[in-house]
Design a protein around this motif. Structure first.
Motif, PDB file in Angstrom:
ATOM      1  N   SER A  29       0.830  -1.210   0.000  1.00  0.00           N
ATOM      2  CA  SER A  29       0.000   0.000   0.000  1.00  0.00           C
ATOM      3  C   SER A  29       0.864   1.260   0.000  1.00  0.00           C
ATOM      4  O   SER A  29       0.594   2.209  -0.743  1.00  0.00           O
ATOM      5  N   PHE A 148      -8.002  -1.490  -3.156  1.00  0.00           N
ATOM      6  CA  PHE A 148      -7.169  -2.628  -2.747  1.00  0.00           C
ATOM      7  C   PHE A 148      -6.571  -3.319  -3.967  1.00  0.00           C
ATOM      8  O   PHE A 148      -5.435  -3.796  -3.944  1.00  0.00           O
ATOM      9  N   ARG A 182     -11.020  -8.678   1.578  1.00  0.00           N
ATOM     10  CA  ARG A 182      -9.801  -7.999   2.018  1.00  0.00           C
ATOM     11  C   ARG A 182      -8.772  -8.993   2.548  1.00  0.00           C
ATOM     12  O   ARG A 182      -7.564  -8.840   2.302  1.00  0.00           O
ATOM     13  N   GLU A 185      -7.196 -10.609  -0.322  1.00  0.00           N
ATOM     14  CA  GLU A 185      -6.262  -9.696  -0.970  1.00  0.00           C
ATOM     15  C   GLU A 185      -4.881  -9.737  -0.309  1.00  0.00           C
ATOM     16  O   GLU A 185      -3.857  -9.631  -0.985  1.00  0.00           O
TER      17      GLU A 185
END
Length: 256
Positions: A29, A148, A182, A185
């Motif tokens: 990220s 994401f 999530r 991911e």
């Protein structure tokens, strides 16, 4: 006492494992944060927009992830932020064809036919991103997907020295379903790192280049400048032939 020690050691190892996963997740990220846009008005203009595919329906219910991606793509087109769409996705069988479905919905929304390019071999995010450069010969494009997914796609693009940004589109809030996505991911990012840094995985299918040429480039032939020194004259491709759509490879099967 031995059992208690085993439980303690197992708990510590589990905590270290989870912490490591989260650390790598946050690293991905952080590496891509400055390449992500949330406001289409602030997004630079791009000739090519890469729309990452997903299923339109989940158990006969319209998939909001798909809907938000399509809506964002059309909005960019109407705002003249993107000229050509490269729609990339899975082509598992006749009844499941993500690129064809995306093309049909873009056409219904008013996008011109010659401004949509289909990539039937976008089986994974890595395939879609790398093929945009290696097959469709574009090294500057905006990716259209949820945040994401943006982060992982851009991480892959950066590894291959691709000049990409991403428009982070709306993400549905669906409680436990969103949480599961999530969590999945996080593992997808770990797999991406293994593919990039250890296994050096390449797209399943590569082929001859099919360059994407902006159909808005309509300079008439008579305006071509005479050759300078030994350079050959520039060849202008007719707008009607500017966009090529590759046919789906025969009997493609998806690997998950």
């Amino acid at each position: 006492m031995k059992l208690l020690n085993i439980i303690r050691i197992t708990a510590v190892l589990f905590i270290i494992f989870v912490a490591t996963l989260l650390l790598f997740d946050r690293w991905v990220s952080a590496q891509t944060a400055n390449q992500i846009y949330h406001d289409p008005a602030k997004l630079p203009d791009y000739n090519v927009g890469l729309v990452l595919g997903t299923s339109k329906y989940i158990a006969k219910t319209l998939n909001p992830y798909y809907t938000y991606r399509m809506s964002a793509a059309v909005d960019l087109y109407n705002k003249h932020k993107v000229d050509v769409f490269l729609v990339s996705g899975d082509n598992a069988h006749r009844s499941y064809n993500e690129p064809r479905t995306m093309k049909r919905d873009l056409l219904k929304a008013g996008v011109a036919k010659n401004e949509i390019v289909l990539d039937y071999a976008g089986f994974r995010t890595l395939d879609s991103v790398v093929r945009a450069k290696e097959v469709f010969d574009t090294n500057r494009f905006v990716i259209i997907t949820q945040q994401f997914h943006c982060e992982r796609a851009l991480f892959i693009a950066n590894h291959y020295n691709i000049n990409a940004s991403c428009l982070a589109v709306k993400e549905p809030r669906r409680g436990m379903a969103s949480f599961k996505i999530r969590v999945r991911e996080v593992f997808a990012r770990i797999k991406a790192m293994i593919d990039l840094f250890i296994l050096h995985v390449q797209p399943k299918f590569l082929g001859p280049k099919e360059p994407i040429i902006d159909p808005l480039i309509t300079a008439p032939v008579e305006h071509i400048l005479a050759p300078i020194t030994d350079q050959a004259p520039i060849k202008i491709i007719a707008p009607s032939a500017a966009i090529k759509t590759i046919s789906p490879p025969p009997a493609l099967k998806t690997e998950h």
